[in-house]
Enzyme design. Sequence first.
Site, short mmCIF file in Angstrom:
data_model
loop_
_atom_site.label_atom_id
_atom_site.label_comp_id
_atom_site.label_asym_id
_atom_site.label_seq_id
_atom_site.Cartn_x
_atom_site.Cartn_y
_atom_site.Cartn_z
N GLU A 238 -29.34 -55.00 -79.91
CA GLU A 238 -30.27 -54.43 -78.93
C GLU A 238 -29.59 -53.28 -78.19
O GLU A 238 -28.37 -53.13 -78.27
CB GLU A 238 -30.74 -55.51 -77.94
CG GLU A 238 -31.73 -56.48 -78.58
CD GLU A 238 -32.26 -57.56 -77.66
OE1 GLU A 238 -33.29 -58.14 -78.00
OE2 GLU A 238 -31.64 -57.82 -76.62
N ARG B 193 -31.89 -49.42 -71.46
CA ARG B 193 -33.33 -49.35 -71.18
C ARG B 193 -33.75 -48.31 -70.16
O ARG B 193 -34.82 -47.72 -70.28
CB ARG B 193 -33.79 -50.70 -70.65
CG ARG B 193 -33.94 -51.64 -71.75
CD ARG B 193 -34.51 -52.91 -71.27
NE ARG B 193 -34.39 -53.80 -72.40
CZ ARG B 193 -34.42 -55.09 -72.34
NH1 ARG B 193 -34.61 -55.69 -71.19
NH2 ARG B 193 -34.31 -55.80 -73.42
N ARG C 144 -29.96 -54.29 -66.02
CA ARG C 144 -29.54 -55.42 -66.84
C ARG C 144 -29.42 -55.02 -68.31
O ARG C 144 -30.31 -54.38 -68.88
CB ARG C 144 -30.59 -56.54 -66.74
CG ARG C 144 -30.33 -57.69 -67.66
CD ARG C 144 -31.39 -58.75 -67.51
NE ARG C 144 -32.67 -58.30 -67.98
CZ ARG C 144 -33.17 -58.58 -69.19
NH1 ARG C 144 -32.48 -59.29 -70.04
NH2 ARG C 144 -34.36 -58.15 -69.52
N HIS D 66 -39.24 -52.09 -69.20
CA HIS D 66 -38.96 -52.18 -70.64
C HIS D 66 -39.64 -50.99 -71.31
O HIS D 66 -40.81 -50.70 -71.03
CB HIS D 66 -39.50 -53.49 -71.20
CG HIS D 66 -38.93 -53.84 -72.54
ND1 HIS D 66 -39.21 -53.12 -73.68
CD2 HIS D 66 -38.09 -54.84 -72.94
CE1 HIS D 66 -38.56 -53.66 -74.71
NE2 HIS D 66 -37.88 -54.70 -74.28
N HIS E 33 -40.41 -55.12 -66.32
CA HIS E 33 -39.97 -56.19 -67.21
C HIS E 33 -39.04 -57.20 -66.54
O HIS E 33 -39.10 -58.39 -66.83
CB HIS E 33 -39.25 -55.56 -68.40
CG HIS E 33 -38.77 -56.51 -69.44
ND1 HIS E 33 -39.62 -57.30 -70.17
CD2 HIS E 33 -37.51 -56.79 -69.89
CE1 HIS E 33 -38.91 -58.03 -71.02
NE2 HIS E 33 -37.63 -57.75 -70.85
P1 FAD Z 1 -38.78 -68.38 -65.33
O1 FAD Z 1 -38.58 -68.76 -66.73
O2 FAD Z 1 -39.65 -67.21 -65.06
O3 FAD Z 1 -39.38 -69.66 -64.61
C1 FAD Z 1 -39.82 -69.61 -63.28
C2 FAD Z 1 -40.27 -71.01 -62.90
O4 FAD Z 1 -40.50 -71.04 -61.49
C3 FAD Z 1 -41.58 -71.41 -63.55
O5 FAD Z 1 -41.50 -72.78 -63.91
C4 FAD Z 1 -42.60 -71.24 -62.42
O6 FAD Z 1 -43.71 -72.09 -62.53
C5 FAD Z 1 -41.74 -71.63 -61.23
N1 FAD Z 1 -42.22 -71.12 -59.95
C6 FAD Z 1 -42.31 -69.83 -59.53
N2 FAD Z 1 -42.82 -69.79 -58.28
C7 FAD Z 1 -43.05 -71.07 -57.90
C8 FAD Z 1 -43.58 -71.68 -56.75
N3 FAD Z 1 -44.00 -70.97 -55.69
N4 FAD Z 1 -43.70 -73.02 -56.73
C9 FAD Z 1 -43.31 -73.80 -57.77
N5 FAD Z 1 -42.79 -73.26 -58.90
C10 FAD Z 1 -42.67 -71.91 -58.96
N6 FAD Z 1 -34.25 -62.22 -71.37
C11 FAD Z 1 -33.31 -62.37 -72.31
O7 FAD Z 1 -32.15 -62.65 -71.99
N7 FAD Z 1 -33.64 -62.21 -73.62
C12 FAD Z 1 -34.89 -61.90 -74.04
O8 FAD Z 1 -35.14 -61.80 -75.23
C13 FAD Z 1 -35.89 -61.72 -73.06
N8 FAD Z 1 -37.15 -61.38 -73.42
C14 FAD Z 1 -38.12 -61.31 -72.45
C15 FAD Z 1 -39.44 -61.05 -72.83
C16 FAD Z 1 -40.44 -61.04 -71.88
C17 FAD Z 1 -41.86 -60.78 -72.30
C18 FAD Z 1 -40.12 -61.26 -70.52
C19 FAD Z 1 -41.18 -61.23 -69.46
C20 FAD Z 1 -38.81 -61.49 -70.14
C21 FAD Z 1 -37.80 -61.52 -71.10
N9 FAD Z 1 -36.48 -61.78 -70.75
C22 FAD Z 1 -35.53 -61.91 -71.71
C23 FAD Z 1 -36.13 -62.14 -69.37
C24 FAD Z 1 -36.01 -63.66 -69.27
O9 FAD Z 1 -37.05 -64.25 -70.03
C25 FAD Z 1 -36.12 -64.13 -67.83
O10 FAD Z 1 -35.25 -63.40 -67.02
C26 FAD Z 1 -35.74 -65.61 -67.73
O11 FAD Z 1 -36.51 -66.36 -68.64
C27 FAD Z 1 -35.98 -66.11 -66.32
O12 FAD Z 1 -35.81 -67.49 -66.31
P2 FAD Z 1 -35.90 -68.29 -64.95
O13 FAD Z 1 -35.60 -69.70 -65.28
O14 FAD Z 1 -35.11 -67.61 -63.92
O15 FAD Z 1 -37.42 -68.13 -64.52
C1 SIN Z 2 -36.65 -57.84 -75.79
O1 SIN Z 2 -36.78 -58.66 -76.69
O2 SIN Z 2 -36.75 -56.63 -75.93
C2 SIN Z 2 -36.36 -58.36 -74.43
C3 SIN Z 2 -34.93 -58.64 -74.32
C4 SIN Z 2 -34.56 -58.76 -72.87
O3 SIN Z 2 -35.37 -58.51 -72.00
O4 SIN Z 2 -33.40 -59.10 -72.61
#
Ligand code: FAD
Ligand code: SIN
Length: 536
Positions: free
Chosen positions: A111, A293, A389, A246, A354
């Site tokens: 990537e 990015r 990031r 993104h 993103h």
């Molecule tokens: P999340 O997985 O967003 O979970 C948040 C949790 O908090 C959820 O359960 C939600 O219900 C809960 N929550 C929020 N507010 C409240 C509230 N008020 N009360 C109760 N619960 C609440 N990163 C990578 O490293 N590689 C990738 O390939 C990648 N691809 C991505 C693709 C997309 C489309 C997106 C959007 C992001 C991507 N990212 C990627 C970023 C990565 O997915 C996120 O940064 C990561 O998953 C965040 O995880 P988290 O556990 O911090 O939060």
């Molecule tokens: C992607 O698959 O392009 C997302 C990867 C990331 O957000 O880290």
Amino acid sequence: MNEQDVLIIGSGAAGLTAALVLAERLKVLVLAKGPLDGGSTAWAQGGIAAVLDEGDTFEDHIRDTMVAGGGLNRRDSVEFVIENAPQAIARLADLGVPFNEESGALHLTREGGHSHRRIVHVDDATGYAVQEALIKAARAHPNITLRPDMVAIDLVTDRHRDAADGRRNEAGVAVAGGRQVWGVYALDAATGRVECFAARSTILATGGAGRTYLFSTAPRGATGDGIAMAWRAGARVSNMEFMQFHPTCLYNLDVKNLLITEAVRGEGGHLLLPTTGERFMPRFDPRGELAPRDIVARAIDHEIKRLGLDYVHLDISHKDPDFVRGHFPNIHERLLALGIDMTRQPIPVVPAQHYTCGGVLVDLAGRTDLPGLYAIGECSESGLHGANRLASNSLLECFVFGDAAARDILARWDGFAPPPVIRPWDASRVTDSDEEVVIKQNWTELRRFMWNYVGIVRTNKRLERAAHRIKLLKNEVNEYYGNFRVTADLIELRNLLQTAELIVKSARARRESRGLHYNQDYPATHPAARDTVLVP
Ligand code: FAD
Ligand code: SIN
């Protein structure tokens, strides 16, 4: 009052990683505001970065992370995460995540910003596989209780002690206004009742704030709830100006948040002008489509504005169709359903918000400023990402910091006092709203002006305009919040506005351009990199 050992708000990669470690010894309650897989984790496509390739080194990964981060990263945090990455991947494999393999070893994709092949993945839907494995393990654990559909509203602190609790300081004065966090008040979305959840320690794992912007790849619930709650409770928040856009979100008037993974460019996809077919990225950066990015998104934005385009093209149709289908089965299928065959034609794409690089300021154990409160994953600012990031470093941060926070709590457990008696939520002076339209109107207005004024390219004037509008909307929403019964939409709007205010405040405080923050009025980068730390 519900009481447990540790309360975790969020069931994504960060929250469930912490839950599984804590559950070795403690009772853990996990709240999620929608379904358990409703956060960004399940949507992650590309994968997880780790040094596993022959010839790759921790130092190379550290350097790539800091180059992408504009030198603002905290080196100790970067080292900590990167050196723990191989172990984190091994733990996920043990949980049953079926990472792609080739010739008996993990298949690594590439990537932007990475100098090596470094991304472990499960086809083009890595997050879904990870989220499924974590939920399965958490469901099977007797010490973990999962409560979906609970919307946390505000943190419970010493200010919410019951008057009858009678706690006094050494001078015999009743204790009030303290900073210790004891849990949260949360709305049960099914019943409309607000419950108090008390715990010795609370972990915020609430994800990012992407929905502050009109166009975002993030799920609907990415409304910055944890960041806003921590700020209101008195924790510092940092680097909120660094919102990642993104480069390649599908341009489609109906489907607004379909990400086209960076791995498409990593495996040879080109960005082309739809008018002439020119491959324009080499004009902007010698790394072409695989520049970090911020550079790719700004280049696309520049070309779109310069030529008055709606989108640019992402093209991988020069590769063998079986290779494309094999590497990107989910994206291929989703695009086919929209009438686009990526093995034969280019994909129209635009940049979209993103990732939230800033967040609640934490140390290497995920500890915030407030005793008893931890923050992990996308809602935190750990120093890993700096001003931008590096791709696929964020899931990794969730696993490493989820584990670190849990181990810190276990190590300090004997020092955590049991929660005091907490005042129940008082809804005696509010009524049901008869004007839900106010919420919808303000939500749309906010997201639109944040996109236009606080997007990829900023100016002082635009930031000032945004600040002015946020102030007006905040007054309106606070008044509404004081008078009407809370709903999930109102809670989210209040948090979105709070987060937007923090983003704009941080952006106005930074008088330079660095990483993701580009201000036309301050195009230069200062020689010294400084964090933007906001103090409540
Ligand atoms: P999340 O997985 O967003 O979970 C948040 C949790 O908090 C959820 O359960 C939600 O219900 C809960 N929550 C929020 N507010 C409240 C509230 N008020 N009360 C109760 N619960 C609440 N990163 C990578 O490293 N590689 C990738 O390939 C990648 N691809 C991505 C693709 C997309 C489309 C997106 C959007 C992001 C991507 N990212 C990627 C970023 C990565 O997915 C996120 O940064 C990561 O998953 C965040 O995880 P988290 O556990 O911090 O939060
Ligand atoms: C992607 O698959 O392009 C997302 C990867 C990331 O957000 O880290």
